[in-house]
Enzyme design. Structure first.
Site, short mmCIF file in Angstrom:
data_model
loop_
_atom_site.label_atom_id
_atom_site.label_comp_id
_atom_site.label_asym_id
_atom_site.label_seq_id
_atom_site.Cartn_x
_atom_site.Cartn_y
_atom_site.Cartn_z
N LYS A 161 0.88 -1.14 -0.11
CA LYS A 161 -0.09 -0.26 -0.05
C LYS A 161 0.97 1.38 -0.05
O LYS A 161 0.81 2.17 -0.82
CB LYS A 161 -0.90 0.04 1.15
CG LYS A 161 -1.75 -1.15 1.00
CD LYS A 161 -2.86 -0.95 2.34
CE LYS A 161 -3.86 -2.24 2.34
NZ LYS A 161 -4.44 -2.50 1.11
N GLU A 249 -9.46 -5.32 -0.81
CA GLU A 249 -8.88 -6.63 -1.24
C GLU A 249 -9.58 -7.44 -0.01
O GLU A 249 -9.13 -7.34 1.11
CB GLU A 249 -7.52 -7.02 -1.52
CG GLU A 249 -7.01 -8.13 -2.19
CD GLU A 249 -6.86 -9.13 -0.87
OE1 GLU A 249 -7.74 -10.01 -0.94
OE2 GLU A 249 -5.88 -8.93 -0.44
N CYS A 283 -5.79 -14.71 1.67
CA CYS A 283 -7.30 -14.87 1.13
C CYS A 283 -7.37 -15.39 -0.24
O CYS A 283 -8.40 -15.65 -0.85
CB CYS A 283 -7.41 -13.29 1.15
SG CYS A 283 -5.89 -12.50 -0.01
N GLU A 457 -4.33 -3.85 -6.65
CA GLU A 457 -3.07 -3.45 -6.14
C GLU A 457 -1.91 -3.97 -6.89
O GLU A 457 -2.16 -5.12 -7.59
CB GLU A 457 -2.77 -4.08 -4.62
CG GLU A 457 -3.86 -3.46 -3.58
CD GLU A 457 -3.35 -3.66 -2.38
OE1 GLU A 457 -3.17 -2.82 -1.63
OE2 GLU A 457 -3.68 -4.68 -1.76
#
Length: 483
Positions: A161, A249, A283, A457
Site C-alpha cells: 500500500k 482486497e 485470502c 493493487e
C-alpha cells in the site's frame, strides 16, 4: 523473546507513545507468550498523524518523480540488507515459519518499493490533438491516503500500500491489524532512514474504532483496505459518505480445477500451497479443489501422503514447514469448521485435529466428497482445511466454480493449454493461474471481483487507484462566442 518497539505509533518521522490508549498485547502464536505491549491510538495521536500527513504531502508531490523514486529504492535496499532480522520479527508477530517469511513477506515488500520506484518517473499524461487546439492530461496524486492492513501478511501489505501511494506523490496513514502490529513500525523507521520526509508514512495502532476515525476524516482522499467482507462493507460505507476513492482486497473461496490430464504432482503441490502455506491464512487460497472424477482417488492418496509429511513445530526453526494459526480465536474458528465438515458428511482424508501444544496449531486437513452446499464449500475458513470436490465435465465445473459470492482467484491445471485459456476466460475471478497457484509478483495487478473487492493493487493498474486525471484544454485561436 521480547519484541517491544520504541513506541506504539510512528508519527511525523518519530516514534510516538500515548499510554492513555487501550492496551494491545502482542502474542506469539507458537507459545502464547506476550512479546510486546502497545497502546491504541488516542484521538490526539490520530489527529497528529492525519495533520502531519496532510501537511507533508504537498511538498512531496511537488518533487520530481525520480527524486521520490530514489528514496523508495534506498528503502528497498535497506529491507533486503536486513531481511533476516525483519523476517524473525515477522515470524514472532504472525507465527509463520521462518522458511516462509524469509522469502515471501519482507522480500515482496522490497519488490513493491523497487517496482513503484522504477515506475514513478514513467507515469505521464497524454496529448489529444483537436485541430489547432489540443488537450493534455496530467496524472496528479490524490493526497492523503489511509491504509488498513490485515494480520496474515502485515509487512507485505504495508509495503504494497505504501509503495504506490508514496511513489505517486501521496501521503499515507497506515493502521495495521491489532493482532500483528509490529512490522509496519519497522517500515516507517526504514523509510525515514532512507530519506523520506517526516509525516508521509505514519503508523497508528488500534482496533475498528481507530480505523473508522481515519476513514471518516474529511482530509482523507483515498482508503485502501485488506480485510474481511464485513469489515469491507463498513469501510466502504464510511468512505462513501465523503465520496472517497477506495481499493478493497477482501475474502475469497477460490476454485482450483484439476483436469484428468494434469501433471498430478504439480497439481497436488499447487493445492497444498493454496491451502497449507501460511497455515492456510491467505485470502486467495484455492480452498475448493475440483478434481476430475477419473483421477480423484489417486489425487487424494498422494495428497494425504504429502500432507502427512509436512513438518510442524516452532516457526523459528528453519526446518519447520508449517506454523500455528495467528491466535486462539482463529484456532477455535478453524476447528469449528472442521467439526461442521464432519457433521455435514465430509470424508476426512487426513488431519482434522489440533496439534503441537502449546500454541495455535492445526494439522493440515483434507476433506473429500464435499458437495457445493456444504459449509466448507461456501464459507471462508482461513485455515489449513482443504475441500476436495469431484466433477465430470468442463461445463459443469465452470458453473460450479462460479457459484459463489466471492471472486478473488482461481486456478486451472491441465496439459491442454487451449482448454486452460478457454476455462479461465469464463471464471469469475480477478486473479487466475494456469498450471500454477498463489504466485503474486508485484509486477502484476492483484484483486478480486464480486464480494472479493474493488480496485487492484500492484502492477501498472495501481497507478489508476492512487492518482486522478486532470484534463487541460488549450485554445490556440480566438474564442468564437454566439453572443
Amino acid at each position: 523473546m521480547r519484541a517491544q518497539p520504541a513506541a506504539s505509533h510512528f508519527v511525523d518521522g518519530r516514534p510516538l507513545e500515548d499510554a492513555a490508549g487501550a492496551p494491545i498485547p502482542v502474542i506469539h502464536p507458537a507459545n502464547g507468550e506476550e512479546i510486546a505491549r502497545l497502546h491504541e491510538a488516542t484521538p490526539a495521536v490520530i489527529e497528529a498523524a492525519l495533520a502531519s500527513g496532510a501537511r507533508a504531502q504537498k511538498d512531496w508531490a511537488a518533487l520530481r518523480p525520480v527524486e521520490r523514486a530514489r528514496i523508495l529504492r534506498r528503502a528497498s535496499d535497506l529491507i533486503r540488507a536486513r531481511n533476516e532480522e525483519l523476517s524473525i520479527l515477522e515470524t514472532l508477530d504472525t507465527g509463520k515459519p521462518l522458511q516462509e517469511t524469509l522469502v515471501a513477506d519482507w522480500p515482496s515488500g522490497a519488490d513493491a518499493l523497487e517496482f513503484f520506484a522504477g515506475l514513478a518517473p514513467a507515469v505521464t499524461g497524454e496529448t489529444v490533438p483537436l485541430g489547432q487546439d489540443f488537450v493534455y492530461t496530467i496524472r496528479e496524486p490524490l493526497g492523503l491516503c489511509v491504509g488498513i492492513g490485515a494480520w496474515n501478511y502485515p509487512s507485505q501489505i504495508a509495503c504494497w500500500k505504501a509503495a504506490p501511494a508514496l511513489a505517486l506523490g501521496n501521503a499515507m496513514v497506515f493502521k495495521p491489524s491489532e493482532v500483528t502490529p509490529l512490522g509496519a513500525l519497522k517500515l516507517a523507521e526504514i523509510l525515514i532512514e532512507a530519506g523520506l520526509p517526516p509525516g508521509l508514512f505514519n503508523v497508528v495502532q488500534g482496533r475498528g474504532a481507530v480505523g473508522a476515525a481515519l476513514v471518516s476524516d474529511s482530509r482523507v482522499a483515498k482508503v485502501s483496505l485488506t480485510g474481511s467482507v464485513p469489515t469491507g462493507r463498513r469501510v466502504y460505507a464510511a468512505a462513501a459518505e465523503g465520496v472517497r476513492h477506495v481499493t478493497m482486497e477482501l475474502g475469497g473461496k477460490s476454485p482450483l480445477i484439476v483436469f484428468d490430464d494434469a501433471d498430478l504432482e504439480s497439481a497436488i503441490g499447487a493445492a497444498m500451497l493454496g491451502n497449507f502455506y501460511s497455515s492456510g491464512q491467505i485470502c486467495s487460497n484455492g480452498t475448493r479443489v475440483f478434481v476430475q472424477k477419473g483421477i480423484k482417488e489417486a489425487f487424494l492418496a498422494r495428497l494425504a501422503e504429502r500432507a502427512d509429511a509436512i513438518q510442524m513445530g516452532d516457526p523459528l526453526d528453519p526446518e519447520v514447514q508449517m506454523g500455528p494459526l495467528v491466535s486462539p480465536a482463529q484456532l477455535e474458528k478453524v476447528l469449528s469448521y472442521i467439526e461442521k465438515a464432519r457433521a455435514e458428511g465430509g470424508r476426512l482424508v487426513c488431519g482434522g485435529e489440533a496439534s503441537v501444544s502449546p500454541g495455535c496449531y492445526v494439522q493440515p486437513t483434507v476433506f473429500a466428497d464435499v458437495t457445493d452446499g456444504m459449509t466448507l464449500a461456501r464459507e471462508e475458513v482461513f485455515g489449513p482445511v482443504m475441500a476436495v470436490l469431484d466433477f465430470e465435465t468442463e461445463e459443469e465445473v465452470i458453473a460450479r466454480a462460479n457459484a459463489t459470492d466471492f471472486g478473488l482467484a482461481a486456478g486451472v491445471f491441465t496439459a491442454d493449454l487451449t482448454r486452460a485459456h478457454r476455462v479461465v476466460a469464463q471464471l469469475q475471478a480477478g486473479t487466475c493461474w494456469i498450471n500454477a497457484y498463489n504466485l503474486t509478483p508485484v509486477e502484476a495487478p492483484f484483486g478480486g471481483v464480486k464480494m472479493s473487492g474493488v480496485g487492484r493493487e500492484n502492477g501498472r493498474a495501481a497507478v489508476e487507484h492512487y492518482t486522478q486525471v486532470k484534463s487541460v484544454y488549450v485554445g490556440m485561436g480566438p474564442v468564437d462566442a454566439p453572443y
